[in-house]
Design a protein around this motif. Sequence first.
Motif, PDB file in Angstrom:
ATOM      1  N   VAL A  32       7.212 -18.126  -6.880  1.00 12.32           N
ATOM      2  CA  VAL A  32       7.458 -16.810  -6.274  1.00 12.32           C
ATOM      3  C   VAL A  32       8.485 -17.001  -5.158  1.00 12.32           C
ATOM      4  O   VAL A  32       8.274 -17.815  -4.259  1.00 12.32           O
ATOM      5  CB  VAL A  32       6.163 -16.198  -5.707  1.00 12.32           C
ATOM      6  CG1 VAL A  32       6.439 -14.831  -5.094  1.00 12.32           C
ATOM      7  CG2 VAL A  32       5.091 -16.112  -6.780  1.00 12.32           C
ATOM      8  N   ARG A 128      -6.502 -11.585   0.191  1.00  9.34           N
ATOM      9  CA  ARG A 128      -5.383 -10.688   0.477  1.00  9.34           C
ATOM     10  C   ARG A 128      -5.637  -9.988   1.800  1.00  9.34           C
ATOM     11  O   ARG A 128      -6.771  -9.616   2.094  1.00  9.34           O
ATOM     12  CB  ARG A 128      -5.231  -9.652  -0.640  1.00  9.34           C
ATOM     13  CG  ARG A 128      -4.694 -10.233  -1.927  1.00  9.34           C
ATOM     14  CD  ARG A 128      -4.763  -9.220  -3.039  1.00  9.34           C
ATOM     15  NE  ARG A 128      -6.133  -9.061  -3.497  1.00  9.34           N
ATOM     16  CZ  ARG A 128      -6.529  -8.108  -4.329  1.00  9.34           C
ATOM     17  NH1 ARG A 128      -5.684  -7.220  -4.766  1.00  9.34           N
ATOM     18  NH2 ARG A 128      -7.790  -8.040  -4.717  1.00  9.34           N
ATOM     19  N   LYS A 135       1.942  -7.139   3.021  1.00 10.17           N
ATOM     20  CA  LYS A 135       0.775  -7.464   2.203  1.00 10.17           C
ATOM     21  C   LYS A 135       0.845  -8.968   1.945  1.00 10.17           C
ATOM     22  O   LYS A 135       1.843  -9.463   1.423  1.00 10.17           O
ATOM     23  CB  LYS A 135       0.792  -6.713   0.874  1.00 10.17           C
ATOM     24  CG  LYS A 135       0.881  -5.209   1.012  1.00 10.17           C
ATOM     25  CD  LYS A 135      -0.394  -4.614   1.532  1.00 10.17           C
ATOM     26  CE  LYS A 135      -0.313  -3.082   1.555  1.00 10.17           C
ATOM     27  NZ  LYS A 135      -1.432  -2.462   2.231  1.00 10.17           N
ATOM     28  N   LEU A 137      -0.818 -12.874   0.780  1.00 12.05           N
ATOM     29  CA  LEU A 137      -1.757 -13.753   0.104  1.00 12.05           C
ATOM     30  C   LEU A 137      -2.065 -14.870   1.093  1.00 12.05           C
ATOM     31  O   LEU A 137      -1.163 -15.589   1.532  1.00 12.05           O
ATOM     32  CB  LEU A 137      -1.139 -14.323  -1.179  1.00 12.05           C
ATOM     33  CG  LEU A 137      -2.070 -15.167  -2.038  1.00 12.05           C
ATOM     34  CD1 LEU A 137      -3.041 -14.256  -2.786  1.00 12.05           C
ATOM     35  CD2 LEU A 137      -1.279 -16.000  -3.038  1.00 12.05           C
ATOM     36  N   SER A 172       4.091 -13.618   1.177  1.00  8.61           N
ATOM     37  CA  SER A 172       4.207 -12.159   1.084  1.00  8.61           C
ATOM     38  C   SER A 172       4.003 -11.698  -0.353  1.00  8.61           C
ATOM     39  O   SER A 172       4.555 -12.267  -1.294  1.00  8.61           O
ATOM     40  CB  SER A 172       5.587 -11.709   1.570  1.00  8.61           C
ATOM     41  OG  SER A 172       5.728 -10.316   1.395  1.00  8.61           O
ATOM     42  N   LEU A 173       3.186 -10.656  -0.509  1.00 14.28           N
ATOM     43  CA  LEU A 173       3.036 -10.009  -1.806  1.00 14.28           C
ATOM     44  C   LEU A 173       3.957  -8.792  -1.915  1.00 14.28           C
ATOM     45  O   LEU A 173       4.358  -8.417  -3.009  1.00 14.28           O
ATOM     46  CB  LEU A 173       1.586  -9.559  -2.015  1.00 14.28           C
ATOM     47  CG  LEU A 173       0.546 -10.678  -2.158  1.00 14.28           C
ATOM     48  CD1 LEU A 173      -0.864 -10.093  -2.138  1.00 14.28           C
ATOM     49  CD2 LEU A 173       0.775 -11.484  -3.431  1.00 14.28           C
ATOM     50  N   ARG A 174       4.304  -8.189  -0.779  1.00 13.87           N
ATOM     51  CA  ARG A 174       5.159  -6.997  -0.798  1.00 13.87           C
ATOM     52  C   ARG A 174       6.630  -7.356  -0.984  1.00 13.87           C
ATOM     53  O   ARG A 174       7.354  -6.684  -1.704  1.00 13.87           O
ATOM     54  CB  ARG A 174       4.986  -6.192   0.489  1.00 13.87           C
ATOM     55  CG  ARG A 174       5.786  -4.884   0.477  1.00 13.87           C
ATOM     56  CD  ARG A 174       5.583  -4.067   1.738  1.00 13.87           C
ATOM     57  NE  ARG A 174       4.233  -3.612   1.923  1.00 13.87           N
ATOM     58  CZ  ARG A 174       3.712  -2.540   1.316  1.00 13.87           C
ATOM     59  NH1 ARG A 174       4.425  -1.874   0.447  1.00 13.87           N
ATOM     60  NH2 ARG A 174       2.477  -2.170   1.574  1.00 13.87           N
ATOM     61  N   ALA A 176       8.152  -9.982  -2.421  1.00 13.70           N
ATOM     62  CA  ALA A 176       8.283 -11.072  -3.384  1.00 13.70           C
ATOM     63  C   ALA A 176       9.139 -10.616  -4.564  1.00 13.70           C
ATOM     64  O   ALA A 176       9.314  -9.417  -4.795  1.00 13.70           O
ATOM     65  CB  ALA A 176       6.903 -11.508  -3.877  1.00 13.70           C
ATOM     66  N   LYS A 180       2.942  -7.754  -7.365  1.00 19.81           N
ATOM     67  CA  LYS A 180       1.692  -8.272  -6.807  1.00 19.81           C
ATOM     68  C   LYS A 180       0.685  -8.598  -7.906  1.00 19.81           C
ATOM     69  O   LYS A 180       0.020  -9.632  -7.866  1.00 19.81           O
ATOM     70  CB  LYS A 180       1.101  -7.242  -5.842  1.00 19.81           C
ATOM     71  CG  LYS A 180      -0.262  -7.593  -5.276  1.00 19.81           C
ATOM     72  CD  LYS A 180      -0.806  -6.520  -4.353  1.00 19.81           C
ATOM     73  CE  LYS A 180      -1.140  -5.271  -5.132  1.00 19.81           C
ATOM     74  NZ  LYS A 180      -1.819  -4.242  -4.303  1.00 19.81           N
ATOM     75  N   GLU A 181       0.578  -7.736  -8.909  1.00 17.39           N
ATOM     76  CA  GLU A 181      -0.394  -7.939  -9.979  1.00 17.39           C
ATOM     77  C   GLU A 181      -0.103  -9.211 -10.770  1.00 17.39           C
ATOM     78  O   GLU A 181      -1.027  -9.942 -11.152  1.00 17.39           O
ATOM     79  CB  GLU A 181      -0.400  -6.725 -10.925  1.00 17.39           C
ATOM     80  CG  GLU A 181      -0.875  -5.432 -10.303  1.00 17.39           C
ATOM     81  CD  GLU A 181       0.146  -4.784  -9.369  1.00 17.39           C
ATOM     82  OE1 GLU A 181      -0.250  -3.928  -8.558  1.00 17.39           O
ATOM     83  OE2 GLU A 181       1.343  -5.156  -9.450  1.00 17.39           O
ATOM     84  N   ILE A 183       1.441 -11.915  -9.603  1.00 15.59           N
ATOM     85  CA  ILE A 183       1.128 -13.061  -8.745  1.00 15.59           C
ATOM     86  C   ILE A 183      -0.367 -13.327  -8.729  1.00 15.59           C
ATOM     87  O   ILE A 183      -0.821 -14.468  -8.900  1.00 15.59           O
ATOM     88  CB  ILE A 183       1.657 -12.820  -7.316  1.00 15.59           C
ATOM     89  CG1 ILE A 183       3.180 -12.700  -7.317  1.00 15.59           C
ATOM     90  CG2 ILE A 183       1.213 -13.947  -6.384  1.00 15.59           C
ATOM     91  CD1 ILE A 183       3.764 -12.227  -5.999  1.00 15.59           C
ATOM     92  N   LEU A 184      -1.165 -12.263  -8.544  1.00 15.50           N
ATOM     93  CA  LEU A 184      -2.618 -12.440  -8.493  1.00 15.50           C
ATOM     94  C   LEU A 184      -3.169 -12.921  -9.832  1.00 15.50           C
ATOM     95  O   LEU A 184      -4.081 -13.754  -9.867  1.00 15.50           O
ATOM     96  CB  LEU A 184      -3.281 -11.126  -8.081  1.00 15.50           C
ATOM     97  CG  LEU A 184      -2.927 -10.635  -6.663  1.00 15.50           C
ATOM     98  CD1 LEU A 184      -3.525  -9.260  -6.415  1.00 15.50           C
ATOM     99  CD2 LEU A 184      -3.409 -11.633  -5.616  1.00 15.50           C
TER     100      LEU A 184
END
Length: 198
Positions: A32, A128, A135, A137, A172-174, A176, A180-181, A183-184
């Motif tokens: 990521v 999270r 947002k 991780l 960062s999830l926002r 990236a 986000k989905e 990555i998770l």
Amino acid sequence: MTIPHAPGRPWGPPPPPPRLFTRIPDNLPFAVRPNGLKRGLVIFLVLLLPVIVLAGVMSTRYDVDSTGWALLGVTMLALVLLFGGELWSNVRGGPMLALAPDGLWIRTRPTRRQAVWLPWEGIAAISRQSRGLEKLLVVQPHDPRTHRTPDGQLTIDPALFKALLGANPVASLRFADKPKEEILAAVHHFSAGRCPIA
């Protein structure tokens, strides 16, 4: 006879210790990277645009001389250089998070290239969190040595970094380059139940 190697972990041999890297490798199964365009747009809208609008309002209501415009120009240039430098450092530092069957790589600080590798068994929890517009991780390691180099130096800036983003490594999830989905889902896939994910 084996002894427990970390509170809350099952009996058995301890996992491999965390290892520090100068940069996360580019050739891992799932990487990521920071999205500079997204972060740059937010910096512009939240920080620079209000200054520009304020300057426009001030120029229509007051008689601004050349000194005032020069001061405004210098201020704008300083802001662009400051935030542009941080953004450039963030983006060109390679991946901020990477996953593989044996463990996880994550930067020790968002704008620093230095990263830590943790085996899945060495992670106490992955969660999270929301911090303002961010947002995150959050990776909580079992081993407190994660944040220290072999000579005992901290690998994160303890005061400012902890105040802003907490004491654990974050990605960062926002901002990236992947949703986000995705990555998770990759975290769940590669961890294969070896660490709690909230």
